[in-house]
Design a protein around this motif. Structure first.
Motif, PDB file in Angstrom:
ATOM      1  N   THR A  54       0.012  -2.140   3.457  1.00 34.47           N
ATOM      2  CA  THR A  54      -0.220  -2.756   4.857  1.00 34.47           C
ATOM      3  C   THR A  54       0.396  -2.052   5.874  1.00 34.47           C
ATOM      4  N   ALA A  70      -4.600  -4.035   4.857  1.00 30.43           N
ATOM      5  CA  ALA A  70      -4.328  -5.365   5.722  1.00 30.43           C
ATOM      6  C   ALA A  70      -3.294  -4.496   6.947  1.00 30.43           C
ATOM      7  N   GLY A  71      -3.097  -5.411   7.761  1.00 24.94           N
ATOM      8  CA  GLY A  71      -2.309  -4.935   8.862  1.00 24.94           C
ATOM      9  C   GLY A  71      -2.003  -5.992   9.992  1.00 24.94           C
ATOM     10  N   ALA A  86      -9.032  -3.675   4.969  1.00 22.97           N
ATOM     11  CA  ALA A  86      -8.695  -3.746   6.453  1.00 22.97           C
ATOM     12  C   ALA A  86     -10.145  -4.080   7.232  1.00 22.97           C
ATOM     13  N   SER A 112       0.050  -9.393   5.706  1.00 23.10           N
ATOM     14  CA  SER A 112       1.224  -8.530   6.629  1.00 23.10           C
ATOM     15  C   SER A 112       1.121  -9.136   7.972  1.00 23.10           C
ATOM     16  N   THR A 127       5.673  -9.347   4.692  1.00 18.88           N
ATOM     17  CA  THR A 127       4.329  -9.594   4.026  1.00 18.88           C
ATOM     18  C   THR A 127       4.394 -10.508   2.679  1.00 18.88           C
TER      19      THR A 127
END
Lengths: 342, 342
Positions: A99, A133-134, B40, B61, B152
């Protein structure tokens, strides 16, 4: 730590002053591991969570604030992916996902961000790591220097053997996979404007293909990449956490002449400068030569050597036999001599 | 996005401009999910990785850069723990572990950091979340504003039903668990020095005990906490990702009078202000009243209401029936009106 202590750069520099700071912070937490796995207390490259009878989740987090963002041999994106992927590998995990939380300074040009993220994406893709993810935040000018990245790597370890800093056994051979300090020295040289007339550049490189098969083979007790605080910090962590002595031969440590040049010019200790593409391993003695030969087949491992072994003497310490026949203690450095190396 | 675009604050503000920016960045990645899990591309509250036949790992995250660090109702540490724990819950996961990477400005006093980390630790502990790993970096003055945290969260979902933004079904009832905008409004009021003679404060609160049992019961199709970009962004994400219309009754949306006051004074849209202790849920219609009653038993849910339902009309849009008998489109806001709300 005393409440009125003012935090200095060295409190985050990977050495002995950071140890004091981190121990104080970690002491605040109550719950620090999941069901007996490796957690915050171990201060290892990552944590472990047993997710089934046969597999362990590896989790590792890092912030990346390197300056400059583009440096000889790499950039922020490559460094962020590499640093986290390597930390998962250091725990014996196969990295599968990452992430990425980004802080961006208002006024930054999209093309710069695109270049960094492209480098990050390429590195993840080449190592079969999915970016799952981010988070992206833009901060007012002057509240972040261009761009920082925080990454968390997720890996799976299926081998039952533990790989941890506190798992070095007496008799283990210590292998180094390359010459130390290239990342730190190249950044310092760039910032100080030192023209070495050499091709000194960061060694930043993912170590999955070189080290994961070895880690999974069951012959490695401990593995660590000497990032902030360099080789001196990493070796001392093996010694103190495993309560063994490390006895090393100075002559066997591969030295990059350009790194040596930067250190002599600026009066720096090579053993406190960070690397981003090499590791130290504690390997069962009867397999050490075989492991070494395998590592040397890789570009990142062509200079690999056995540099010494773990002993039941000098417990908790790192002792170097010098080339002129004496011996000296390699203490944990105060920290990396410059900020923002990673 | 064009390469020479200059990134503005609104590119990170949780609204429509951020969508364009994030889509460009996510487009750069190749590998974006692990074996068909949520990744994502979905831009959901977190990602999913199937780790065994019966359990799914949830990973989420976030960076936390709230300013000021201590605000009415909470602080950076509480916000960092809460934000990440809630994101795991929003995906139907039971949070079990968290990692924490900290950036600290040189010259910060240890007592401040200790206070923030103590708050973070307490929140994690109260929710049975272990702090398993982290990273601590100290940056030169002026390269970070005091202290930022990146976290996270790791959770486990054992229920087979999917909870995701793109999973709202026609007929689902939309439940809101509290009045919107309290976090954003309290920060704005504080920064502008508005004395409301009320006790307006952030709603920041972990939602594990209130929402996890409901999430695990199988009656929730989608769940989201309206943080950056507020209720307007969250509702529009449900509508666009699930390709349904949301038809809401304005009168049924609970409004906090102090939030309303701040919005009228400053000409702000309440629906673009962030919350940190409430959620919207899309629930199977025959269970909606029962879920509502359960939520209302909790302090954070005492003002919960059913505010409307998902329809096969107005696909991808959010329509509000106004109190005077008309209806209006609730568009996705450009973004949260002020920076550094979370």
């Amino acid at each position: 730590m005393k409440p009125d202590t003012i935090i200095e750069l060295n409190h985050g520099a990977g050495g002995s002053l950071m140890d004091i700071f981190l121990s104080s912070l970690i002491n605040i937490y109550k719950n620090k591991s999941v069901e007996g796995g490796i957690g915050a207390d171990e201060q290892d490259d990552g944590a472990t969570i047993q997710i089934s009878k046969d597999s362990i989740l590896i989790v590792s987090s890092d912030s990346h604030t390197v300056e400059p963002i583009f440096f000889p041999g790499g950039d922020l994106g490559l460094l962020a992916a590499t640093g986290t992927i390597n930390d998962v590998v250091m725990m014996g995990g196969k990295p599968i996902a990452i992430t990425c939380a980004i802080l961006i300074e208002e006024g930054t040009r999209y093309s710069l961000i695109e270049k960094v993220i492209s480098s990050f994406a390429r590195t993840c893709d080449q190592n079969n790591v999915a970016v799952i993810a981010g988070d992206t935040k833009v901060l007012p000018r002057g509240q972040v220097d261009c761009m920082y990245m925080s990454t968390t790597g997720i890996g799976i370890r299926t081998s039952p053997n533990v790989i941890a800093d506190n798992n070095v056994k007496v008799g283990d051979k210590i292998i180094i996979t390359g010459s130390p300090g290239m990342h730190g020295a190249s950044l310092i040289a760039g910032r100080e404007g030192i023209n070495l007339e050499t091709d000194l550049k960061s060694d930043v490189a993912p170590l999955v293909s070189m080290l994961l098969p070895i880690a999974e083979s069951g012959v490695v007790h401990a593995m660590k990449d000497p990032t902030r605080g360099g080789l001196g910090s990493a070796l001392n962590e093996f010694a103190s956490k495993s309560n063994v002595g490390l006895i090393l031969e100075e002559d066997s440590i591969p030295v990059n002449p350009a790194v040596n040049g930067v250190c002599e010019l600026l009066g720096l200790d090579m053993f406190s400068l960070s690397s981003e593409g090499m590791a130290i391993l504690a390997v069962v003695p009867e397999k050490a030569e075989e492991v070494l030969a395998t590592i040397q087949l890789h570009l990142s491992g062509k200079d690999a050597r056995i540099i010494g072994e773990a002993s039941d003497k000098y417990l908790g310490k790192v002792v170097i036999h010098t080339s002129i026949g004496g011996h000296r203690l390699l203490r944990k450095p105060l920290g990396e001599p410059i900020p923002r190396v990673c």
